[in-house]
Design a protein around this motif. Structure first.
Motif, short mmCIF file in Angstrom:
data_model
loop_
_atom_site.label_atom_id
_atom_site.label_comp_id
_atom_site.label_asym_id
_atom_site.label_seq_id
_atom_site.Cartn_x
_atom_site.Cartn_y
_atom_site.Cartn_z
N CYS A 99 30.85 -42.60 -4.98
CA CYS A 99 31.63 -43.83 -4.94
C CYS A 99 33.04 -43.50 -4.49
O CYS A 99 33.83 -42.97 -5.26
CB CYS A 99 31.65 -44.49 -6.31
N GLY A 100 33.36 -43.82 -3.27
CA GLY A 100 34.69 -43.52 -2.77
C GLY A 100 34.87 -42.03 -2.72
O GLY A 100 33.94 -41.26 -2.59
N GLY A 101 36.09 -41.63 -2.81
CA GLY A 101 36.36 -40.21 -2.88
C GLY A 101 36.34 -39.50 -1.55
O GLY A 101 36.67 -38.33 -1.49
N GLY A 102 35.93 -40.16 -0.48
CA GLY A 102 35.98 -39.54 0.84
C GLY A 102 37.42 -39.49 1.31
O GLY A 102 38.33 -39.99 0.65
N PRO A 103 37.65 -38.88 2.45
CA PRO A 103 39.01 -38.82 2.97
C PRO A 103 39.54 -40.22 3.29
O PRO A 103 38.77 -41.13 3.59
CB PRO A 103 38.89 -37.97 4.23
N SER A 104 40.85 -40.36 3.20
CA SER A 104 41.47 -41.64 3.54
C SER A 104 41.22 -41.93 5.02
O SER A 104 40.93 -41.00 5.79
CB SER A 104 42.97 -41.57 3.28
N PRO A 105 41.33 -43.19 5.44
CA PRO A 105 41.14 -43.50 6.86
C PRO A 105 42.04 -42.66 7.77
O PRO A 105 41.58 -42.15 8.80
CB PRO A 105 41.47 -44.98 6.95
N GLY A 106 43.31 -42.48 7.40
CA GLY A 106 44.22 -41.69 8.22
C GLY A 106 43.83 -40.23 8.30
O GLY A 106 43.85 -39.62 9.37
N ALA A 107 43.47 -39.66 7.15
CA ALA A 107 43.07 -38.25 7.12
C ALA A 107 41.78 -38.05 7.91
O ALA A 107 41.64 -37.07 8.66
CB ALA A 107 42.89 -37.77 5.68
N TRP A 108 40.86 -39.00 7.79
CA TRP A 108 39.59 -38.88 8.50
C TRP A 108 39.82 -39.02 10.01
O TRP A 108 39.28 -38.24 10.80
CB TRP A 108 38.59 -39.92 8.00
N ALA A 109 40.62 -39.99 10.42
CA ALA A 109 40.91 -40.17 11.84
C ALA A 109 41.58 -38.92 12.41
O ALA A 109 41.27 -38.49 13.53
CB ALA A 109 41.78 -41.41 12.06
N ASN A 120 35.78 -51.01 18.76
CA ASN A 120 34.74 -51.82 18.13
C ASN A 120 34.11 -51.04 16.96
O ASN A 120 32.92 -50.82 16.94
CB ASN A 120 33.68 -52.19 19.18
N LEU A 121 34.92 -50.65 16.00
CA LEU A 121 34.45 -49.80 14.92
C LEU A 121 33.94 -50.56 13.70
O LEU A 121 33.43 -49.96 12.77
CB LEU A 121 35.56 -48.85 14.48
N ASN A 122 34.09 -51.87 13.64
CA ASN A 122 33.67 -52.66 12.49
C ASN A 122 34.42 -52.30 11.22
O ASN A 122 33.91 -52.50 10.13
CB ASN A 122 32.16 -52.56 12.24
N SER A 123 35.60 -51.73 11.36
CA SER A 123 36.42 -51.37 10.21
C SER A 123 37.88 -51.49 10.61
O SER A 123 38.38 -50.68 11.41
CB SER A 123 36.12 -49.94 9.74
N LYS A 124 38.54 -52.47 10.04
CA LYS A 124 39.96 -52.66 10.37
C LYS A 124 40.78 -51.44 9.97
O LYS A 124 41.68 -51.02 10.68
CB LYS A 124 40.49 -53.92 9.68
N GLU A 125 40.44 -50.87 8.80
CA GLU A 125 41.18 -49.70 8.32
C GLU A 125 41.08 -48.53 9.29
O GLU A 125 42.08 -47.88 9.60
CB GLU A 125 40.64 -49.24 6.97
N LEU A 126 39.87 -48.27 9.78
CA LEU A 126 39.68 -47.13 10.68
C LEU A 126 40.24 -47.43 12.07
O LEU A 126 40.80 -46.53 12.70
CB LEU A 126 38.20 -46.75 10.74
N THR A 127 40.09 -48.65 12.53
CA THR A 127 40.68 -49.02 13.82
C THR A 127 42.18 -48.80 13.78
O THR A 127 42.77 -48.21 14.70
CB THR A 127 40.35 -50.48 14.18
N ARG A 128 42.82 -49.24 12.70
CA ARG A 128 44.26 -49.06 12.54
C ARG A 128 44.60 -47.57 12.47
O ARG A 128 45.55 -47.10 13.11
CB ARG A 128 44.76 -49.78 11.29
N ALA A 129 43.82 -46.81 11.72
CA ALA A 129 44.09 -45.38 11.58
C ALA A 129 44.00 -44.68 12.95
O ALA A 129 44.85 -43.84 13.27
CB ALA A 129 43.10 -44.73 10.60
N PHE A 130 43.00 -45.02 13.75
CA PHE A 130 42.86 -44.38 15.07
C PHE A 130 44.01 -44.74 15.99
O PHE A 130 44.34 -43.96 16.88
CB PHE A 130 41.52 -44.75 15.70
N THR A 131 44.62 -45.90 15.82
CA THR A 131 45.76 -46.25 16.68
C THR A 131 47.07 -45.67 16.17
O THR A 131 48.00 -45.47 16.94
CB THR A 131 45.90 -47.78 16.82
N GLU A 132 47.15 -45.38 14.87
CA GLU A 132 48.41 -44.92 14.28
C GLU A 132 48.53 -43.39 14.19
O GLU A 132 49.64 -42.86 14.21
CB GLU A 132 48.58 -45.51 12.86
N VAL A 133 47.45 -42.70 14.07
CA VAL A 133 47.49 -41.26 13.85
C VAL A 133 47.88 -40.55 15.16
O VAL A 133 47.27 -40.78 16.19
CB VAL A 133 46.10 -40.76 13.36
N PRO A 134 48.92 -39.69 15.11
CA PRO A 134 49.38 -39.02 16.33
C PRO A 134 48.29 -38.20 17.05
O PRO A 134 48.27 -38.14 18.27
CB PRO A 134 50.51 -38.08 15.84
#
Length: 178
Positions: free
Chosen positions: A24-34, A161-175
């Motif tokens: 349950c949860g515990g995976g990397p944050s969207p930013g860390a994963w991206a 088209n990732l079906n995840s706002k969090e991950l879409t945002r992370a991919f655009t924000e992460v250097p």
């Protein structure tokens, strides 16, 4: 005997609870994963660009069919291996703790596996060609490359088209993803 069974039962229940909690949860944050995913894909993209350039040079070089075959087989094998390395690195990044995280992770890994398989198929197709007739050999190479391009395009992942706002945002924000 009953004590051992009871202890074993409690131990099994505790392990099941730990597995459920860890799941349950515990995976990397969207930013860390991206960051991990883009760090895996950056060297892969560079390798694919280099191999594509080398392939283009091989297609226009004045080499014998046997030499072209050897070079192209080596190039496509390198692309297949690079794709598998990237796929494994994305797999090692885990599943992001985000909406649709498991689906997005699976889609990226599947796309890389399809690309790996497309390169391996091109490698095997070229490796099976006879080099005794230059025209037939190069026609076979063109067919293999055309099939590769079609399969590569079909497996391409659209990051918008990732079906995840969090991950879409992370991919655009992460250097690392720029």
């Amino acid at each position: 005997m009953r004590v051992c069974r009871a202890t074993a039962g409690r131990l099994a229940a505790m392990l099941a609870a730990v597995v459920l909690i860890a799941g349950c949860g515990g995976g990397p944050s969207p930013g860390a994963w991206a960051t991990s995913v883009c760090s895996a894909l950056t060297p892969w993209r560079a390798e694919i660009r280099k191999l594509t350039s080398s392939t283009d040079q091989q297609m226009t070089a004045q080499t014998s069919p046997a030499q072209a075959k050897e070079n192209l087989v080596r190039l496509f094998d390198g692309a297949a291996r690079a794709s598998e390395t990237a796929r494994r690195r994305v797999e090692q990044a885990g599943v992001p703790d985000a909406e649709q995280g498991a689906e997005v992770s699976a889609r990226i890994r599947a796309a890389l596996a399809q690309m790996r398989d497309a390169y391996a198929k091109a490698r095997d197709s070229i490796d099976s060609l006879s080099t005794s007739q230059s025209t037939a050999f190069y026609d076979g190479v063109r067919d293999a490359v055309q099939t590769l391009n079609q399969e590569y395009e079909a497996s391409a992942l659209d990051a918008s088209n990732l079906n995840s706002k969090e991950l879409t945002r992370a991919f655009t924000e992460v250097p690392e993803c720029r």
